[in-house]
Design a protein around this motif. Structure first.
Motif, PDB file in Angstrom:
ATOM      1  N   ALA A 261     -20.549 -12.105  18.340  1.00  0.00           N
ATOM      2  CA  ALA A 261     -20.027 -10.943  17.613  1.00  0.00           C
ATOM      3  C   ALA A 261     -19.589 -11.350  16.211  1.00  0.00           C
ATOM      4  CB  ALA A 261     -18.857 -10.334  18.380  1.00  0.00           C
ATOM      5  N   LYS A 262     -18.917 -12.498  16.116  1.00  0.00           N
ATOM      6  CA  LYS A 262     -18.453 -12.974  14.805  1.00  0.00           C
ATOM      7  C   LYS A 262     -19.635 -13.288  13.892  1.00  0.00           C
ATOM      8  CE  LYS A 262     -16.270 -17.023  12.680  1.00  0.00           C
ATOM      9  NZ  LYS A 262     -17.563 -17.577  12.214  1.00  0.00           N
ATOM     10  N   ASP A 263     -20.653 -13.983  14.410  1.00  0.00           N
ATOM     11  CA  ASP A 263     -21.799 -14.375  13.577  1.00  0.00           C
ATOM     12  C   ASP A 263     -22.529 -13.155  13.020  1.00  0.00           C
ATOM     13  OD1 ASP A 263     -21.196 -16.992  14.080  1.00  0.00           O
ATOM     14  OD2 ASP A 263     -22.674 -17.231  15.704  1.00  0.00           O
ATOM     15  N   ILE A 264     -22.715 -12.147  13.869  1.00  0.00           N
ATOM     16  CA  ILE A 264     -23.430 -10.941  13.386  1.00  0.00           C
ATOM     17  C   ILE A 264     -22.573 -10.163  12.380  1.00  0.00           C
ATOM     18  CG2 ILE A 264     -24.475  -8.749  14.068  1.00  0.00           C
ATOM     19  CD1 ILE A 264     -25.032 -10.046  16.824  1.00  0.00           C
ATOM     20  N   SER A 265     -21.286 -10.045  12.672  1.00  0.00           N
ATOM     21  CA  SER A 265     -20.405  -9.245  11.809  1.00  0.00           C
ATOM     22  C   SER A 265     -20.165  -9.890  10.456  1.00  0.00           C
ATOM     23  CB  SER A 265     -19.066  -8.994  12.508  1.00  0.00           C
ATOM     24  OG  SER A 265     -18.421 -10.216  12.816  1.00  0.00           O
ATOM     25  N   GLU A 266     -20.411 -11.222  10.364  1.00  0.00           N
ATOM     26  CA  GLU A 266     -20.262 -11.882   9.066  1.00  0.00           C
ATOM     27  C   GLU A 266     -21.270 -11.362   8.036  1.00  0.00           C
ATOM     28  OE1 GLU A 266     -20.524 -16.013  10.047  1.00  0.00           O
ATOM     29  OE2 GLU A 266     -18.345 -16.296  10.068  1.00  0.00           O
ATOM     30  N   GLN A 267     -22.352 -10.751   8.518  1.00  0.00           N
ATOM     31  CA  GLN A 267     -23.327 -10.167   7.599  1.00  0.00           C
ATOM     32  C   GLN A 267     -22.750  -8.942   6.878  1.00  0.00           C
ATOM     33  OE1 GLN A 267     -27.156  -9.402   9.511  1.00  0.00           O
ATOM     34  NE2 GLN A 267     -26.664 -10.957  11.063  1.00  0.00           N
ATOM     35  N   TYR A 268     -21.759  -8.306   7.521  1.00  0.00           N
ATOM     36  CA  TYR A 268     -21.251  -7.040   6.989  1.00  0.00           C
ATOM     37  C   TYR A 268     -19.846  -7.148   6.394  1.00  0.00           C
ATOM     38  CZ  TYR A 268     -25.166  -5.553   9.854  1.00  0.00           C
ATOM     39  OH  TYR A 268     -26.406  -5.417  10.389  1.00  0.00           O
ATOM     40  N   TYR A 269     -19.109  -8.200   6.820  1.00  0.00           N
ATOM     41  CA  TYR A 269     -17.784  -8.479   6.232  1.00  0.00           C
ATOM     42  C   TYR A 269     -16.900  -7.231   6.238  1.00  0.00           C
ATOM     43  CZ  TYR A 269     -14.497 -11.162   3.349  1.00  0.00           C
ATOM     44  OH  TYR A 269     -13.408 -11.839   2.892  1.00  0.00           O
ATOM     45  N   ASN A 270     -16.675  -6.699   7.466  1.00  0.00           N
ATOM     46  CA  ASN A 270     -15.862  -5.484   7.573  1.00  0.00           C
ATOM     47  C   ASN A 270     -14.887  -5.603   8.750  1.00  0.00           C
ATOM     48  OD1 ASN A 270     -17.540  -5.267   9.760  1.00  0.00           O
ATOM     49  ND2 ASN A 270     -18.615  -3.427   9.063  1.00  0.00           N
ATOM     50  N   ASP A 271     -14.411  -4.466   9.241  1.00  0.00           N
ATOM     51  CA  ASP A 271     -13.420  -4.456  10.324  1.00  0.00           C
ATOM     52  C   ASP A 271     -13.928  -5.136  11.591  1.00  0.00           C
ATOM     53  OD1 ASP A 271     -11.550  -3.260   8.801  1.00  0.00           O
ATOM     54  OD2 ASP A 271     -11.813  -1.241   9.592  1.00  0.00           O
ATOM     55  N   ASP A 272     -15.234  -5.057  11.846  1.00  0.00           N
ATOM     56  CA  ASP A 272     -15.761  -5.696  13.056  1.00  0.00           C
ATOM     57  C   ASP A 272     -15.610  -7.215  12.987  1.00  0.00           C
ATOM     58  OD1 ASP A 272     -16.797  -3.505  14.721  1.00  0.00           O
ATOM     59  OD2 ASP A 272     -18.082  -3.093  12.992  1.00  0.00           O
ATOM     60  N   LEU A 299      -8.644 -12.397   5.926  1.00  0.00           N
ATOM     61  CA  LEU A 299      -9.626 -11.305   5.858  1.00  0.00           C
ATOM     62  C   LEU A 299      -8.939  -9.946   5.845  1.00  0.00           C
ATOM     63  CD1 LEU A 299     -12.555 -10.318   5.862  1.00  0.00           C
ATOM     64  CD2 LEU A 299     -12.537 -10.457   8.360  1.00  0.00           C
ATOM     65  N   SER A 300      -7.866  -9.838   6.642  1.00  0.00           N
ATOM     66  CA  SER A 300      -7.125  -8.581   6.685  1.00  0.00           C
ATOM     67  C   SER A 300      -6.569  -8.231   5.310  1.00  0.00           C
ATOM     68  CB  SER A 300      -5.997  -8.668   7.708  1.00  0.00           C
ATOM     69  OG  SER A 300      -5.260  -7.474   7.728  1.00  0.00           O
ATOM     70  N   ASP A 301      -5.967  -9.232   4.664  1.00  0.00           N
ATOM     71  CA  ASP A 301      -5.442  -9.009   3.309  1.00  0.00           C
ATOM     72  C   ASP A 301      -6.565  -8.667   2.336  1.00  0.00           C
ATOM     73  OD1 ASP A 301      -2.920  -9.543   4.215  1.00  0.00           O
ATOM     74  OD2 ASP A 301      -2.918 -11.648   3.553  1.00  0.00           O
ATOM     75  N   SER A 302      -7.681  -9.385   2.478  1.00  0.00           N
ATOM     76  CA  SER A 302      -8.810  -9.153   1.576  1.00  0.00           C
ATOM     77  C   SER A 302      -9.377  -7.746   1.738  1.00  0.00           C
ATOM     78  CB  SER A 302      -9.902 -10.187   1.848  1.00  0.00           C
ATOM     79  OG  SER A 302     -11.048  -9.932   1.077  1.00  0.00           O
ATOM     80  N   LEU A 303      -9.506  -7.326   3.039  1.00  0.00           N
ATOM     81  CA  LEU A 303     -10.057  -5.989   3.287  1.00  0.00           C
ATOM     82  C   LEU A 303      -9.125  -4.896   2.775  1.00  0.00           C
ATOM     83  CD1 LEU A 303     -11.602  -6.365   6.871  1.00  0.00           C
ATOM     84  CD2 LEU A 303     -12.807  -6.179   4.686  1.00  0.00           C
ATOM     85  N   ILE A 304      -7.823  -5.150   2.918  1.00  0.00           N
ATOM     86  CA  ILE A 304      -6.859  -4.174   2.395  1.00  0.00           C
ATOM     87  C   ILE A 304      -7.012  -4.037   0.882  1.00  0.00           C
ATOM     88  CG2 ILE A 304      -4.405  -3.746   2.003  1.00  0.00           C
ATOM     89  CD1 ILE A 304      -3.898  -4.997   4.785  1.00  0.00           C
ATOM     90  N   THR A 310     -11.532  -0.136  -3.741  1.00  0.00           N
ATOM     91  CA  THR A 310     -12.603   0.862  -3.630  1.00  0.00           C
ATOM     92  C   THR A 310     -12.080   2.264  -3.888  1.00  0.00           C
ATOM     93  OG1 THR A 310     -13.762  -0.523  -2.009  1.00  0.00           O
ATOM     94  CG2 THR A 310     -14.369   1.811  -2.112  1.00  0.00           C
ATOM     95  N   ARG A 311     -10.892   2.568  -3.310  1.00  0.00           N
ATOM     96  CA  ARG A 311     -10.306   3.895  -3.541  1.00  0.00           C
ATOM     97  C   ARG A 311      -9.979   4.082  -5.021  1.00  0.00           C
ATOM     98  NH1 ARG A 311      -7.873   3.055   1.639  1.00  0.00           N
ATOM     99  NH2 ARG A 311      -6.023   2.107   0.704  1.00  0.00           N
TER     100      ARG A 311
END
Length: 593
Positions: A261-272, A299-304, A310-311
């Motif tokens: 799950a981690k390896d695939i989600s690294e392609q998208y760099y999002n909540d998953d 990652l949590s800080d980065s996504l925030i 983005t907003r």
């Protein structure tokens, strides 16, 4: 998520936009909407939001309610994707208010179902599950009405997912079972089938019903990996399997699926990816757990920050779009004023030109009028001079007539009487001789009487103009060393012809003789005046070198001649052959209109 955008389609829309900017605001708004939609489907948020905003401005200005509602839905979908759920809610309700007042149509109902669905998703993320279900069911109702099977299944899945979040597992399972009852779904929509099957399996897992697990998870994963084009859904399935095996204390299996799950989600760099890191921090131990937990926090800080950025970027795009619109309005206003000033300058220039031109025409007309008056005065002087000559001739003829009548004729009459009285001699010879003398005297008397009457008879009316023409021709042909023949019909009543026409005929003859001398190398010219159908026909023919009528450019003389002919409402016809001479025929009415 990223996808390969259809550049040919985007390029085609951009080409259309360059044309629509000039001629059609409605088509321009539609083109901007199409670009926004195309970029949104390919997850190019910035470009999509930019073009949606441009479409919104134009459609709002044109009061295109359906297009505006569709554009607002696109904006609300982007806001929802970027976790601006409150903004998505506000934008969606504006779209709904437009659609509620719009006439019922298939396209309007489709758009309304999309907006309801987006509201359901937003309220679910905000934790307002009851509202989420309410709007998902509204979307479902419309999609059933439209007989849109795929979107009906989407709404059923969304409703089941919200009921799962509400922990109402049996109701959730019921909605998932409605979808999975379609045995052809795995062939028709394998990716969606894997998603629904995973939701169904995860609902069983959360409700504690584990008998069908992990088989359902593994089936969903197999379909997603083997039949689905997009393996994004496999992130969630792998994570659910990791959670399941972690609960079963099967650490190796749990780690296997968690890392997948981690390896695939690294392609998208999002909540998953964030959720995968959190799960790994829970499954791993020691330093490995701390490492994943550390990565999770970063990652949590980065996504925030990304979400906030983005907003802000979307807000800035909206602001810059408004600013661009205002600048365009200002530019349009400046162009309008420039156009108005240019038009005023052009109109003023045209008016000044017209005034100046009119003044010049008036001066030219006045000059022509003065020239005409001068010509008439000259003609009248010539006519007066000719009348003086004619008067002198008449007086002389009258004097001779009186002398013949009163003198010679009287004496002859007395002689005849004397001879007649001698007729008393009756000899044959005397009678014969006297008779001869008397007869001869009678003959002389009649001849003198005839001459006397002819001398005293008035001249033909109008002969003055022909005399003027004759004088002109005699003088010019003498100077030009030309022979001439001048013929005219006595039926032409020159007294009825206006002085203007006679002046122009005079000048035309004068100009023609000059041209013959200058260009023709002629030795003879024939001039004829005839009357044809109440028109005076003047023909001038020479035996000169001739010329090509089609190739010869009009000189000042011919232009003047044409101008004179136009003034007397006449026509001119020129025929010429090289080495065979030239004939000019002019016709003009006796009376001008």
């Amino acid at each position: 998520m990223q996808a390969q955008i259809d550049l040919s389609k985007v390029d085609s829309i951009h080409k259309n936009i360059s044309n629509f900017k000039i001629v059609d605001s409605t088509k321009l708004a539609e083109a901007y909407y199409d670009l926004g939609h195309e970029y949104r489907l390919n997850y190019l948020t910035d470009s999509s939001y930019y073009y949606y905003n441009k479409a919104e401005k134009i459609s709002r200005k044109l009061n295109r309610k359906l297009l505006l509602a569709k554009t607002l839905y696109g904006i609300s979908a982007i806001q929802s994707d970027e976790k601006d759920y409150t903004g998505a809610e506000v934008t969606s309700f504006e779209a709904i208010s437009l659609l509620e007042n719009f006439k019922v149509s298939y396209e309007a109902d489709i758009c309304k179902s999309h907006v309801y669905n987006n509201l359901g998703i937003s309220f679910n993320e905000l934790g307002q599950f009851d509202k989420s279900i309410e709007y998902h069911k509204k979307a479902l109702q419309l999609r059933k009405k439209l007989n849109d099977k795929n979107r009906v299944d989407n709404s059923l899945n969304n409703i089941g997912f919200v009921y799962k979040n509400l922990k109402q597992f049996d109701i959730a399972l019921g909605f998932f079972n409605q979808i999975l009852a379609n045995v052809n779904l795995i062939k028709e929509r394998p990716s969606f089938y894997a998603l629904v099957l995973d939701n169904y399996a995860n609902t069983l897992y959360e409700s504690g019903k584990l008998t069908k697990l992990p088989d359902l998870y593994l089936k969903a994963l197999s379909v997603s990996e083997n039949f689905s084009v997009n393996n994004y859904n496999s992130i969630i399935i792998n994570r659910h399997l990791a959670e399941y095996y972690h609960d079963k204390n099967q650490k190796d299996s749990a780690l296997y699926y968690a890392y997948k799950a981690k390896d695939i989600s690294e392609q998208y760099y999002n909540d998953d990816l964030l959720k995968s890191l959190k799960l790994l921090s829970e499954i791993e131990e020691g330093k490995a757990s701390a490492k994943h937990l550390n990565a999770y926090v970063k990652l949590s800080d980065s996504l925030i920050k990304v979400e906030r950025s983005t907003r802000d970027k979307l807000a800035r795009i909206r602001f810059e779009t408004n600013q661009i619109e205002q600048e365009n309005v200002q530019i349009a206003r400046e162009r309008m004023w420039l156009l108005i000033i240019s038009i005023v300058v052009i109109i003023t220039s045209v008016l000044i030109y017209i005034v100046i031109n009119q003044r010049n025409k008036n001066k030219e007309l006045k000059f022509v009028q003065q020239q005409q008056e001068a010509n008439e005065e000259i003609y009248n002087l010539m006519l007066s001079q000719n009348e003086g000559i004619e008067e002198a001739r008449t007086l002389e003829k009258q004097r001779i007539s009186e002398e013949l009548h009163d003198g010679v004729l009287g004496r002859l009459f007395g002689t005849r009487l004397s001879l007649d009285s001698l007729n008393m001699n009756n000899s044959d010879e005397a009678i014969k001789t006297r008779s001869q003398y008397i007869s001869e005297l009678k003959t002389i008397e009649e001849d003198i009487r005839k001459v006397s009457h002819e001398l005293n008879t008035d001249f033909v009316s109008g002969s003055g103009f022909i005399d003027i023409i004759k004088t002109l021709v005699e003088n010019q042909t003498t100077v030009y060393n030309l022979d001439y023949n001048l013929n005219h019909e006595d039926v032409i009543s020159w007294d009825k012809v206006s002085n203007k026409t006679k002046i122009h005929f005079y000048r035309i003859v004068q100009e023609s003789l000059h041209n013959i001398y200058k260009h023709a190398n002629a030795t003879l010219v024939n001039i004829d005046f005839k009357l044809k159908n109440d028109k005076i026909c003047l023909t001038l023919n020479d035996n000169g070198s001739g010329f090509d009528v089609n190739k010869t450019k009009s000189g000042i003389g011919l232009k003047n001649m044409n101008s004179r002919i136009n003034e007397i409402e006449g026509t001119i016809h020129i025929t010429s052959t090289k080495e065979s001479g030239t004939t000019v025929t002019i016709e003009a009415p006796i009376a001008l209109h």
